[in-house]
Design a protein around this motif. Structure first.
Motif, PDB file in Angstrom:
ATOM      1  N   SER A 129       0.846  -1.188   0.000  1.00  0.00           N
ATOM      2  CA  SER A 129       0.000   0.000   0.000  1.00  0.00           C
ATOM      3  C   SER A 129       0.885   1.243   0.000  1.00  0.00           C
ATOM      4  CB  SER A 129      -0.879   0.000   1.252  1.00  0.00           C
ATOM      5  OG  SER A 129      -0.059   0.082   2.412  1.00  0.00           O
ATOM      6  N   ASP A 172       0.492  -7.324   2.313  1.00  0.00           N
ATOM      7  CA  ASP A 172      -0.001  -6.199   1.496  1.00  0.00           C
ATOM      8  C   ASP A 172      -0.149  -6.581   0.025  1.00  0.00           C
ATOM      9  OD1 ASP A 172      -0.130  -4.419   3.595  1.00  0.00           O
ATOM     10  OD2 ASP A 172       1.028  -2.860   2.580  1.00  0.00           O
ATOM     11  N   SER A 175      -3.304  -5.683  -2.110  1.00  0.00           N
ATOM     12  CA  SER A 175      -3.525  -4.296  -2.518  1.00  0.00           C
ATOM     13  C   SER A 175      -2.760  -3.980  -3.797  1.00  0.00           C
ATOM     14  CB  SER A 175      -3.101  -3.333  -1.400  1.00  0.00           C
ATOM     15  OG  SER A 175      -1.695  -3.323  -1.215  1.00  0.00           O
TER      16      SER A 175
END
Length: 348
Positions: A129, A172, A175
């Motif tokens: 992100s 992550d 994302s």
């Protein structure tokens, strides 16, 4: 005896060690050496084209493919980078030409010139992100990289996203896969961090075998979710076949992959910086065919210690040899992230 020459070769050429970022997981050292001069770049180009021409001559007509990838450091930091790209794009011996970049220096002017050269793809690194990526690569670098990706895609240049996984960011990945889908990149893929260079003191951030298994499961979920979408999550790196169920991947370093560093040093892979020669003092074909390390890396019958009891011992090749080299000083030991190898060791 005829020298071994594969039917496909990927040459990764690092033209600089300089970079505008200071990423915490970088495989390069903090203080970069001087860039090669333009004359040195041209001398290296002659070595590469000669190598490819001789590889092609050693294979049946039309069966050999040579792909050239240009990277750094950050290649766009060189003021003469686009001039070099123009020369390389006109070389008929290369089947494709690609660029690996952090994406932060992709301006409209650069991308306009790239479009005319028709690169096979441009790969941009994203590590999570916005918050996670900026923590790893520097404040503002996420928005700059995404802006660069948008410019590439607006100009119809195939774009890939590369994700480097470690304990600080591996969860992550969804994302990044979602961003790739929204932007319309061709491919999203990932390797694991290798503790060398600036990341040499970060071995405690490596994924454990359990985390590696979890991460590849996350990647497989994203791959299934994007099956019918334009942007595909690719699981075609070491050990990832155990999550995807596809044919085992075997490390190509020293076999169909050769890396040339800015100072002319030749190594199997940038993340396995074991130097086998230097193209400014030796012939690249001679280095490739006679290097003992390269020959050992091409031995597909060799079984890595720790893999003897594994069903995949011959087809997997021990996993990521760069990781084994960095962790153990031996590229032929079992991948430190392999959960099967960890289970065998526990059983013993």
């Amino acid at each position: 005896m005829t020298a071994y020459i594969p039917g496909h070769m990927l040459i990764q050429w690092h033209i600089t060690e300089r970079c505008n970022l200071q990423c915490t997981h970088c495989y390069q050292e903090t203080l970069p050496p001087p860039d090669p001069t333009w004359d040195q770049l041209m001398a290296a180009r002659e070595q590469l084209t000669s190598f490819v021409s001789r590889c092609r001559a050693a294979n049946p007509a039309g069966s050999f493919r040579a792909d050239l990838t240009i990277t750094g450091g950050e290649p766009f930091i060189r003021g003469d980078f686009m001039d070099l790209m123009a020369i390389l794009s006109a070389e008929p011996c290369f089947s494709s030409l690609a660029v690996l970049t952090n994406g932060t220096m992709l301006t409209p002017a650069f991308v306009h010139r790239l479009k005319a050269l028709k690169p096979g793809f441009v790969q941009v690194s994203l590590d999570g992100s916005r918050e996670t990526h900026d923590r790893i690569r520097g404040a503002g670098s996420y928005d700059q990289a995404v802006s660069g990706l948008r410019l590439l895609l607006q100009n119809h240049i195939p774009a890939h996203i590369a994700f480097t996984a470690h304990q600080d960011n591996f969860r992550d990945f969804p994302s990044v896969a979602d961003l790739g889908q929204r932007l319309g990149v061709t491919k999203v893929w990932s390797d694991r961090m290798v503790p060398c260079g600036r990341a040499g003191s970060s071995s405690n951030r490596l994924l454990t075998p359990a985390e590696t298994r979890e991460f590849f499961g996350i990647m497989q979920q994203e791959s299934r979710r994007g099956w019918l979408r334009k942007s595909r999550v690719k699981l075609q790196r070491s050990l990832q076949f155990m999550a995807s169920g596809r044919r085992p991947y075997q490390c190509s370093a020293g076999d169909t992959l050769v890396t040339v560093l800015p100072n002319g040093d030749v190594c199997p892979c940038r993340r396995m910086p074991l130097v086998t020669g230097n193209i400014f003092s030796e012939d690249l074909m001679h280095i490739y065919t006679t290097s003992r390390l390269f020959q050992e890396l091409r031995d597909r019958d060799r079984i890595s210690p720790g893999c003897e009891s594994c069903f995949y011992s011959r087809t997997c090749g021990g996993g990521a040899r760069c990781l084994s080299s960095a962790m153990y000083g031996d590229p032929f030991r079992a991948d430190p992230g392999c959960w099967l190898a960890a289970e065998f060791q526990t059983d013993c």
